[in-house]
Design an enzyme around this catalytic site. Structure first.
Site, short mmCIF file in Angstrom:
data_model
loop_
_atom_site.label_atom_id
_atom_site.label_comp_id
_atom_site.label_asym_id
_atom_site.label_seq_id
_atom_site.Cartn_x
_atom_site.Cartn_y
_atom_site.Cartn_z
N ARG A 1 87.39 -43.02 26.14
CA ARG A 1 86.69 -41.87 25.36
C ARG A 1 87.11 -40.71 26.05
O ARG A 1 87.31 -39.72 25.39
CB ARG A 1 85.12 -41.95 25.16
CG ARG A 1 84.82 -43.10 24.10
CD ARG A 1 83.31 -43.14 23.95
NE ARG A 1 82.97 -43.69 22.75
CZ ARG A 1 81.89 -44.43 22.60
NH1 ARG A 1 81.05 -44.55 23.26
NH2 ARG A 1 81.69 -44.96 21.18
N LYS B 1 75.25 -58.95 14.34
CA LYS B 1 74.45 -59.24 13.31
C LYS B 1 74.46 -58.57 11.86
O LYS B 1 75.28 -57.72 11.85
CB LYS B 1 72.96 -58.30 13.86
CG LYS B 1 72.17 -58.82 14.73
CD LYS B 1 70.90 -58.12 15.32
CE LYS B 1 70.33 -58.26 16.22
NZ LYS B 1 69.71 -56.89 17.00
N GLY C 1 82.69 -49.87 18.68
CA GLY C 1 82.73 -49.99 20.07
C GLY C 1 83.30 -51.29 20.71
O GLY C 1 84.33 -51.18 21.62
N GLY D 1 79.12 -46.44 15.09
CA GLY D 1 78.43 -45.94 14.08
C GLY D 1 79.21 -44.88 13.13
O GLY D 1 78.67 -45.09 11.71
P1 ADP Z 1 80.91 -53.66 17.14
O1 ADP Z 1 80.45 -52.81 18.36
O2 ADP Z 1 82.40 -53.69 17.28
O3 ADP Z 1 80.63 -53.02 15.79
P2 ADP Z 1 78.99 -55.55 17.46
O4 ADP Z 1 78.24 -54.68 18.47
O5 ADP Z 1 78.14 -55.82 16.07
O6 ADP Z 1 80.48 -55.20 17.21
O7 ADP Z 1 78.89 -56.89 17.84
C1 ADP Z 1 79.49 -57.32 19.23
C2 ADP Z 1 78.98 -58.40 19.96
O8 ADP Z 1 78.96 -59.70 18.89
C3 ADP Z 1 79.91 -58.97 21.00
O9 ADP Z 1 79.30 -58.59 22.20
C4 ADP Z 1 80.00 -60.54 20.80
O10 ADP Z 1 79.79 -61.14 22.00
C5 ADP Z 1 78.90 -61.02 19.88
N1 ADP Z 1 79.20 -62.08 19.12
C6 ADP Z 1 80.21 -62.33 18.36
N2 ADP Z 1 80.18 -63.40 17.73
C7 ADP Z 1 78.97 -64.02 18.04
C8 ADP Z 1 78.41 -65.24 17.81
N3 ADP Z 1 79.02 -66.19 17.14
N4 ADP Z 1 77.32 -65.56 18.31
C9 ADP Z 1 76.58 -64.44 19.24
N5 ADP Z 1 77.18 -63.60 19.61
C10 ADP Z 1 78.34 -63.20 18.83
#
Ligand code: ADP
Ligand code: MG
Length: 397
Positions: free
Chosen positions: A36, A201, A354, A378
């Protein structure tokens, strides 16, 4: 959107810049990923080279309106100075005596960093008049405002939104580039337009899923959120991450997608483990055959291939959210397969989020092989959802 050009000759003028320096720190306060800070350099060097006196503001973490030394921008000032090859003075406060003194003794091309804007509760107050009062204090330090913290433009905060009403204001290089690049997915995208969604999620990404069901041609779903969709289709998912409250919603999305001709792809196989642990033994199960005591931690090899194929056929590709627990090497292959397919794709490729951007870097991919890696989680999601971002709207003519 007004750009820095619209500010005219800025030599000798004080320019207040809002950057996004919300970097990850380890226990010793070392910056573990300076992406960043590097993303902020084009704007800062441009202003310095134009002879401006550059006053930079940013937040770090969530000090919740209190002065908490562990959220000081000191590590950022140091790193920024190294990257700019110039001393960056750090004010001890945001708009107090130290900020006033340092900013009133600047030469052209100097850079002063103000302390964490979130040390002041007015920065993100819900009360407009409190934010405005703080914005006026920021504005009193400078002659112009440049908004360059893309990661915060979806926030109506004093140093992002209100200050733009107090001074001649413009979008910085980073904000301009982000909007320009992300618009390729929102304004008449080249088709097929494929969106890959993962992460932990479903509930985090409801808005974006809902919105994309009208816009994208294909949605590839992986990561923890995939299990809620599988469950909605009637498949057992063992002890995988499951959001019971959203199974119905996921079912509605699947139905709506069918009606509107959007293809939703779900994992056909999964890499599983008995525990959420780096060294847990990995197995592979087709969707629907996962044993009760196993949890899905990544998409499986067949899914990797199907998703890579879909990406290769697309003209616009947006990816948000890892396909698995990429932090554990045994469960990083799905995420790596998506990154690789995107690198090789001929279409326009955007990575948002992120953790997804961090995954690209930590898995050793060359960032330059993607068309755009967004610095805003976000903010990029809200933009892709088609929402109006306050920090962008305020820069429009
Ligand atoms: P981003 O920041 O790219 O939007 P998120 O914050 O939504 O992504 O999610 C990232 C997290 O999701 C990572 O830390 C990863 O370990 C977790 N994750 C991915 N697949 C799974 C899974 N099958 N079970 C639990 N956690 C998961
Ligand atoms: Mg995240």
């Amino acid at each position: 959107m007004r750009t820095i050009d619209s500010l005219g000759d800025i030599a000798g003028k004080k320019v207040f810049v809002r950057s996004d320096f919300n970097v990850p720190l380890d226990d010793e306060k070392n910056i573990t990923d300076d992406g960043r800070i590097r993303a902020a350099l084009p704007t800062l060097t441009r202003l310095m080279d134009s002879g401006a006196k550059v006053i930079v503001s940013a937040h770090l973490g969530r000090p919740k309106g209190e002065v908490k030394p562990e959220f000081s921008l000191a590590p950022v000032a140091k790193r920024l100075g190294e990257l700019l090859n110039k001393e960056v003075k750090l004010a001890e406060d945001t708009v107090g005596d130290s900020a006033k003194e340092l900013t009133s003794n600047m030469e052209n091309g100097d850079v002063v960093l103000l302390e964490n804007v979130r040390f002041d509760p007015r920065e993100d107050s819900k009360d407009d008049s409190e934010r405005e009062a703080l914005a006026k204090e920021y504005a009193a330090l400078a002659d112009a405002f440049v908004s360059d913290g893309f990661g915060v433009v979806h926030r109506k905060q004093a140093s992002v939104y209100d200050i733009a009403k107090e001074l001649p204001s413009a979008a910085g290089e980073l904000v301009f580039k982000e909007i320009d690049s992300l618009s390729r997915a929102t304004d008449d995208p080249a088709r097929p337009y494929t969106v890959i969604l993962g992460g932990s999620k479903v509930s985090d990404k409801l808005g974006v899923i809902e919105n994309l069901l009208d816009k994208a041609d294909r949605l590839l779903i992986g990561g923890g959120m995939a299990y809620t969709f599988m469950k909605a289709r009637g498949n057992e998912v063992g002890t995988s991450l499951l959001e019971e409250d959203f199974i119905e919603k996921a079912g509605e999305y699947l139905k709506k997608a069918k009606e509107s001709g959007v293809e939703i792809l779900l994992p056909s196989d999964n890499v599983t483990a008995p525990r959420f642990e780096e060294s847990a033994p990995a197995s592979i199960y087709d969707t629907g055959t996962m044993p009760e005591e196993e949890m899905g931690l990544d998409i499986g090899p067949d899914t990797r291939e199907r998703y890579a194929q879909a990406i290769a056929e697309s003209k616009t590709v947006v990816w948000n959210g890892p396909m698995g627990v990429f932090e554990f090497p045994a469960f990083a292959k799905g995420t790596a397969a998506i990154a690789e397919a995107m690198q090789n794709a001929e279409g326009y490729t955007i990575v948002g989020g992120g953790d997804s951007a961090a995954a690209v870097r930590t898995l050793g991919f060359d960032e330059d092989k993607f068309d755009h890696i967004s610095t805003g989680g976000g903010a990029s999601l809200e933009f892709l959802e088609g929402k109006k971002l306050p920090g962008i709207e305020v820069l429009e003519d």
